[in-house]
Motif scaffolding. Sequence first.
Motif, short mmCIF file in Angstrom:
data_model
loop_
_atom_site.label_atom_id
_atom_site.label_comp_id
_atom_site.label_asym_id
_atom_site.label_seq_id
_atom_site.Cartn_x
_atom_site.Cartn_y
_atom_site.Cartn_z
N GLU A 1 0.58 -1.16 -0.09
CA GLU A 1 0.10 0.05 0.21
C GLU A 1 0.71 1.34 0.21
O GLU A 1 0.72 2.32 -0.78
N ASP A 2 2.03 1.34 0.71
CA ASP A 2 2.77 2.46 0.63
C ASP A 2 3.34 2.62 -0.69
O ASP A 2 3.49 3.74 -1.15
N LEU A 3 3.95 1.80 -1.39
CA LEU A 3 4.30 1.98 -2.61
C LEU A 3 3.43 2.33 -3.53
O LEU A 3 3.68 3.30 -4.37
N GLU A 4 2.32 1.65 -3.53
CA GLU A 4 1.22 2.31 -4.38
C GLU A 4 0.85 3.42 -4.13
O GLU A 4 0.58 4.36 -5.06
N THR A 5 0.68 4.04 -2.97
CA THR A 5 0.57 5.45 -2.54
C THR A 5 1.72 6.26 -3.23
O THR A 5 1.37 7.38 -3.71
N GLU A 6 2.80 6.14 -3.26
CA GLU A 6 3.81 6.72 -4.02
C GLU A 6 3.90 6.77 -5.47
O GLU A 6 4.65 7.12 -5.93
N GLY A 7 2.87 5.97 -6.04
CA GLY A 7 2.91 5.96 -7.19
C GLY A 7 3.44 4.81 -8.08
O GLY A 7 3.52 4.85 -9.47
N THR A 8 4.17 3.74 -7.54
CA THR A 8 4.87 2.63 -8.19
C THR A 8 3.78 1.78 -9.00
O THR A 8 2.59 1.64 -8.38
N LYS A 9 4.24 1.09 -10.20
CA LYS A 9 3.29 0.30 -10.99
C LYS A 9 4.05 -0.85 -11.20
O LYS A 9 5.20 -1.00 -11.07
N GLY A 10 3.18 -1.85 -11.43
CA GLY A 10 3.78 -3.13 -11.81
C GLY A 10 4.36 -4.02 -10.58
O GLY A 10 5.62 -4.44 -10.82
N LEU A 11 3.80 -4.04 -9.55
CA LEU A 11 4.40 -4.78 -8.30
C LEU A 11 4.41 -6.26 -8.46
O LEU A 11 3.40 -7.01 -8.74
N SER A 12 5.53 -6.83 -8.01
CA SER A 12 5.55 -8.54 -8.08
C SER A 12 6.23 -8.50 -6.56
O SER A 12 7.28 -8.04 -6.29
N VAL A 13 5.48 -9.28 -5.75
CA VAL A 13 5.99 -9.68 -4.39
C VAL A 13 6.26 -11.17 -4.08
O VAL A 13 5.51 -11.99 -4.59
N MET A 14 7.40 -11.10 -3.51
CA MET A 14 7.80 -12.41 -2.96
C MET A 14 8.42 -12.65 -1.68
O MET A 14 8.78 -11.45 -1.27
#
Length: 98
Positions: free
Chosen positions: A54-67
Amino acid sequence: MGGNLFKNIFTSILETVGLAVWIEIVTDSPRCTYYFGPFMSESEAHAAKTGYIEDLETEGTKGLSVMVKRCKPEKLTIYDDSLDFKLDRFFAFSGQTL
């Protein structure tokens, strides 16, 4: 309070020997790899990952891959500028347009 102290010491030991659990988030824009942790267990990391996403998305990042994985990252943020395309790297001859 004693439980937290034990947890912190145990997590520190796991991190030292490379057995701690980390959340790795790779983003397309900007092209970065982020590490969040360390955590004692995968379940603890999975419980925490939503907040980091959520923090990264709030900062405007796109295309997240989480592991979630056991590792020992050397850096907590790795920026990959090799894929950046900048027009100022090229020049135009007189009368030409880019």
